[in-house]
Design a protein around this motif. Structure first.
Motif, PDB file in Angstrom:
ATOM      1  N   CYS A  80      46.095  24.477  38.818  1.00  0.00           N
ATOM      2  CA  CYS A  80      45.239  25.359  37.728  1.00  0.00           C
ATOM      3  C   CYS A  80      44.013  25.646  38.502  1.00  0.00           C
ATOM      4  O   CYS A  80      43.389  26.915  38.048  1.00  0.00           O
ATOM      5  CB  CYS A  80      44.794  24.296  36.407  1.00  0.00           C
ATOM      6  SG  CYS A  80      46.128  24.037  35.378  1.00  0.00           S
ATOM      7  N   TYR A  83      44.823  28.726  40.612  1.00  0.00           N
ATOM      8  CA  TYR A  83      45.085  29.799  39.793  1.00  0.00           C
ATOM      9  C   TYR A  83      43.808  30.944  39.552  1.00  0.00           C
ATOM     10  O   TYR A  83      44.210  32.201  39.547  1.00  0.00           O
ATOM     11  CB  TYR A  83      45.737  29.497  38.463  1.00  0.00           C
ATOM     12  CG  TYR A  83      46.768  30.434  37.776  1.00  0.00           C
ATOM     13  CD1 TYR A  83      48.149  30.625  38.211  1.00  0.00           C
ATOM     14  CD2 TYR A  83      46.145  31.301  36.799  1.00  0.00           C
ATOM     15  CE1 TYR A  83      48.979  31.339  37.391  1.00  0.00           C
ATOM     16  CE2 TYR A  83      47.255  32.226  36.233  1.00  0.00           C
ATOM     17  CZ  TYR A  83      48.439  32.090  36.397  1.00  0.00           C
ATOM     18  OH  TYR A  83      49.146  33.043  36.014  1.00  0.00           O
ATOM     19  N   CYS A  84      42.634  30.336  39.433  1.00  0.00           N
ATOM     20  CA  CYS A  84      41.653  31.232  39.030  1.00  0.00           C
ATOM     21  C   CYS A  84      41.230  32.091  40.229  1.00  0.00           C
ATOM     22  O   CYS A  84      40.670  33.115  39.908  1.00  0.00           O
ATOM     23  CB  CYS A  84      40.586  30.072  38.880  1.00  0.00           C
ATOM     24  SG  CYS A  84      40.511  28.989  37.447  1.00  0.00           S
ATOM     25  N   TYR A  87      41.992  35.993  40.224  1.00  0.00           N
ATOM     26  CA  TYR A  87      41.014  37.092  39.430  1.00  0.00           C
ATOM     27  C   TYR A  87      40.249  37.636  40.738  1.00  0.00           C
ATOM     28  O   TYR A  87      39.798  37.068  41.593  1.00  0.00           O
ATOM     29  CB  TYR A  87      40.318  36.421  38.443  1.00  0.00           C
ATOM     30  CG  TYR A  87      40.973  35.984  37.022  1.00  0.00           C
ATOM     31  CD1 TYR A  87      41.015  37.081  36.102  1.00  0.00           C
ATOM     32  CD2 TYR A  87      41.658  34.915  36.957  1.00  0.00           C
ATOM     33  CE1 TYR A  87      41.709  36.785  34.838  1.00  0.00           C
ATOM     34  CE2 TYR A  87      42.456  34.431  35.980  1.00  0.00           C
ATOM     35  CZ  TYR A  87      42.273  35.383  34.876  1.00  0.00           C
ATOM     36  OH  TYR A  87      43.245  35.172  33.679  1.00  0.00           O
ATOM     37  N   ILE A  93      36.279  34.886  33.716  1.00  0.00           N
ATOM     38  CA  ILE A  93      37.617  34.602  33.111  1.00  0.00           C
ATOM     39  C   ILE A  93      37.495  34.202  31.662  1.00  0.00           C
ATOM     40  O   ILE A  93      36.732  33.130  31.650  1.00  0.00           O
ATOM     41  CB  ILE A  93      38.086  33.646  34.042  1.00  0.00           C
ATOM     42  CG1 ILE A  93      38.271  34.083  35.580  1.00  0.00           C
ATOM     43  CG2 ILE A  93      39.510  33.364  33.549  1.00  0.00           C
ATOM     44  CD1 ILE A  93      38.747  33.125  36.476  1.00  0.00           C
ATOM     45  N   LYS A  95      38.558  31.822  29.013  1.00  0.00           N
ATOM     46  CA  LYS A  95      38.983  30.788  29.026  1.00  0.00           C
ATOM     47  C   LYS A  95      40.328  30.578  28.293  1.00  0.00           C
ATOM     48  O   LYS A  95      41.382  29.870  28.661  1.00  0.00           O
ATOM     49  CB  LYS A  95      38.150  29.521  28.325  1.00  0.00           C
ATOM     50  CG  LYS A  95      36.946  28.915  28.971  1.00  0.00           C
ATOM     51  CD  LYS A  95      36.101  28.129  28.268  1.00  0.00           C
ATOM     52  CE  LYS A  95      34.632  27.774  28.932  1.00  0.00           C
ATOM     53  NZ  LYS A  95      33.835  26.853  28.263  1.00  0.00           N
ATOM     54  N   GLU A  97      42.149  32.976  27.532  1.00  0.00           N
ATOM     55  CA  GLU A  97      43.303  33.897  28.494  1.00  0.00           C
ATOM     56  C   GLU A  97      43.984  32.874  29.372  1.00  0.00           C
ATOM     57  O   GLU A  97      45.274  32.787  29.794  1.00  0.00           O
ATOM     58  CB  GLU A  97      42.950  34.841  28.806  1.00  0.00           C
ATOM     59  CG  GLU A  97      43.731  35.816  29.620  1.00  0.00           C
ATOM     60  CD  GLU A  97      43.202  37.082  30.279  1.00  0.00           C
ATOM     61  OE1 GLU A  97      43.207  38.145  29.835  1.00  0.00           O
ATOM     62  OE2 GLU A  97      42.326  36.929  31.366  1.00  0.00           O
ATOM     63  N   LEU A  98      42.929  32.306  30.253  1.00  0.00           N
ATOM     64  CA  LEU A  98      43.469  31.394  31.368  1.00  0.00           C
ATOM     65  C   LEU A  98      44.393  30.250  30.948  1.00  0.00           C
ATOM     66  O   LEU A  98      45.334  29.998  31.582  1.00  0.00           O
ATOM     67  CB  LEU A  98      42.304  30.815  31.902  1.00  0.00           C
ATOM     68  CG  LEU A  98      42.399  29.964  33.192  1.00  0.00           C
ATOM     69  CD1 LEU A  98      43.029  30.756  34.408  1.00  0.00           C
ATOM     70  CD2 LEU A  98      41.145  29.527  33.499  1.00  0.00           C
ATOM     71  N   TRP A 102      48.385  29.370  31.903  1.00  0.00           N
ATOM     72  CA  TRP A 102      48.676  28.090  32.552  1.00  0.00           C
ATOM     73  C   TRP A 102      49.754  27.500  31.904  1.00  0.00           C
ATOM     74  O   TRP A 102      50.901  26.940  32.178  1.00  0.00           O
ATOM     75  CB  TRP A 102      47.638  27.100  32.261  1.00  0.00           C
ATOM     76  CG  TRP A 102      46.319  27.389  33.483  1.00  0.00           C
ATOM     77  CD1 TRP A 102      46.507  28.136  34.370  1.00  0.00           C
ATOM     78  CD2 TRP A 102      45.002  26.636  33.432  1.00  0.00           C
ATOM     79  NE1 TRP A 102      45.120  28.040  35.155  1.00  0.00           N
ATOM     80  CE2 TRP A 102      44.464  27.133  34.422  1.00  0.00           C
ATOM     81  CE3 TRP A 102      44.408  25.959  32.344  1.00  0.00           C
ATOM     82  CZ2 TRP A 102      43.029  26.682  34.777  1.00  0.00           C
ATOM     83  CZ3 TRP A 102      43.305  25.332  32.805  1.00  0.00           C
ATOM     84  CH2 TRP A 102      42.566  25.879  33.862  1.00  0.00           C
TER      85      TRP A 102
END
Length: 549
Positions: A80, A83-84, A87, A93, A95, A97-98, A102
């Motif tokens: 996780c 993954y950030c 962007y 970002i 939250k 959407e993130l 996931w």
């Protein structure tokens, strides 16, 4: 604490080489370590990692920071976090959407419902913030990655045998990039560029994630997706020049998450029925979407999330199909008339789903609106009334009983171009309202009418008005005279934004309002000079809060 730990702590500090971010991050990771052995092990790891890094950028920083990454509870948290880094740099970002990404990637546990999975995702975000691996955004619903942490995440992904990232996000690319080994890439981000055409096939048999959002895409060749059989997440959002979705997308048989929001696509191809694993479909703000083939939506038998707020194709046309989707539990919708809203409320899915956002727009058939059907939606987070030009009144029910849970989850209200509304007193029924935006409502005279509150017994003398409000934006309201007649505590208020409201001379503030909060008031300097204060102490308290445009 054990006296020997102080010496070990000094050794850890020395390994941090005076780098503040490293000190903070490793300090946070070590905060829970209480024994000599844990501290000795930490020093050993830090020294070993320093020796293992090749010379070059980050050789001092990344290995030390990686210690915090290694201290994350398990592989799920690490995936996780990495993954950030897909962007762009300095990107805020969203939250929600993130977390939805996931879920599409399969990072989270198998949950009985989507709400539990989302809760787990937000728990992980909180843990990453606590570990200094993510930073809080300027708004509660956003996070961002420090540049150095992002570089470190990309470095880790580059060293990984399992994960191979190809990240060229936010770097002003104008053409499709080249790479030596597409066949090894598992996650690719080209978001935030100016790419217009995708005309070369990428042989990416292991690719699971493809971010193409916020480009200038006009053409995607039909065979572009042919060699991506493992792709689970595809984001094409904010490609405002993309008018056609080619049938080649049907080759993505593993796809679970498809975001087409803010594109100009005119129709969905019937071939999309091949996407049998699709769980998330976002069609928000596809204003030009005129055609969805019959039975297409109902063919997505595993669909859990369907977003259609401000979609050109009427939500009412697919509500009947939604009835057959047994896993569907999150919806966003738009309605263009009171009769549409009334018809929708007859469908079971309208109340059984978690309807998170509703937009009422272009109402032409009603001067008065009773939104009690919406008030009963337990998961409604955002409500927008847009260009309801004939609407004069949103009714407040006189016999609302306390604890009925009206608008219990409503956090954001947006009103724009509702020119005949004179007040929005009904928002007092949203006890957890955090954000209120009122824009270009030419006839609005007051936000909360004391007279209307007096008509509802439960609200008389209510001192909890706006008790959760954080943001108040008022723009283009030429007749607005008052927000509320009396001063309010505003215990959570962070930002007031007032522009083109020439008749608003007094704010509902006194010296006790927003105590303990760093309130910022944005406005025009001429307007600010004419503000009338309750007393001198209030004026003194809020003068430092002002920020001119």
């Amino acid at each position: 604490m054990h006296p020997d730990i102080c010496k070990l702590a000094e050794a850890v500090v020395e390994e941090c080489a005076g780098l503040p971010l490293t000190l903070i991050t490793i300090g946070r990771a070590m905060a829970s370590k209480k024994t000599l052995r844990e501290w000795e092990y930490a020093i050993e790891v830090l020294r070993q990692s320093a020796a293992s890094v090749l010379p070059g950028v980050g050789k001092e920083m990344y290995p030390k920071l990686k210690f915090s990454y290694d201290c994350l509870p398990d592989e799920r948290f690490r995936s996780c976090f990495l993954y950030c880094s897909l962007y762009p740099e300095d990107y805020f970002i969203d939250k929600d959407e993130l977390v939805d990404f996931w879920i599409g990637e399969g990072f989270l546990d198998k949950h009985t419902n989507l709400s539990s999975a989302r809760n787990q995702g937000h728990f992980i975000i909180g843990s990453l913030i606590n570990a200094c691996l993510l930073e809080k955004g300027h708004r509660n619903d956003r996070v961002k990655m420090h540049d150095v942490i992002r570089d470190m995440a990309l470095w880790i992904a580059g060293e990984s045998e399992k994960e191979k990232f190809f990240v060229k996000s936010g770097v002003q690319l104008k053409e499709q990039p080249k790479a030596k080994k597409w066949e090894e890439v598992t996650r690719m981000s080209l978001m935030g560029n100016q790419i217009e055409n995708l005309t070369e096939i990428l042989e990416c048999p292991k690719l699971q994630t493809l971010f193409l959002g916020r480009n200038d895409l006009k053409v995607i060749m039909n065979d572009f997706f042919n060699s991506m059989p493992m792709l689970r997440v595809l984001d094409l959002s904010y490609n405002v020049n993309l008018e056609e979705l080619l049938v080649g997308i049907a080759k993505l048989v593993s796809l679970e998450h498809l975001n087409l929001s803010e594109t100009r696509i005119k129709k969905l191809p019937v071939e999309l029925k091949a996407l049998a694993k699709l769980k998330y479909l976002n069609l928000e703000w596809t204003r030009d979407l005129e055609m969805i083939p019959q039975q297409l939506i109902s063919s997505f038998s595993k669909l859990q999330v369907l977003k259609m707020e401000r979609c050109g194709y009427g939500c009412l046309l697919v509500l009947e199909e939604m009835e057959h989707l047994k896993y569907l539990n999150v919806l966003t919708l738009s309605f263009k008339s009171a009769s549409e809203l009334e018809k929708a409320s007859r469908f079971n899915k309208f109340f059984s789903c978690a309807i998170e956002r509703v937009c009422l727009e272009y109402f032409r058939d009603s001067r008065s609106l009773n939104i009690m059907a919406l008030a009963k939606l337990q998961h409604l987070c955002t409500l927008r009334l847009s260009r309801c030009w004939d609407l004069e009144e949103v009714k407040i029910e006189r016999n609302i009983t306390e604890g009925a849970g009206c608008f219990h989850s409503l956090r954001t209200v947006i009103l724009d171009e509702c020119n005949h509304l004179r007040d929005v007193s009904w928002v007092t029924f949203a006890p957890h309202l955090e954000e209120l935006y009122i824009l270009d409502c030419k006839g609005l005279e007051e936000i909360i009418s004391e007279e209307k509150l007096g008509e509802v017994a439960e609200l008389k003398g209510n001192s909890n008005l706006f008790s959760k409000l954080e943001i108040l934006h008022l723009w283009g309201l030429p007749k607005l005279k008052t927000i509320y007649q009396h001063a309010l505590p505003f215990p959570q208020l962070k930002e007031i934004y007032i522009r083109r409201c020439p008749m608003l001379k007094k704010l509902p503030l006194n010296s006790n309002s927003a105590k303990g909060q760093r309130l910022v008031i944005f406005g025009e300097e001429g307007w600010w000079k004419d503000v009338e204060w309750e007393d001198e102490s209030t004026k003194i308290a809020f003068l430092p809060s002002f920020r001119p445009f």
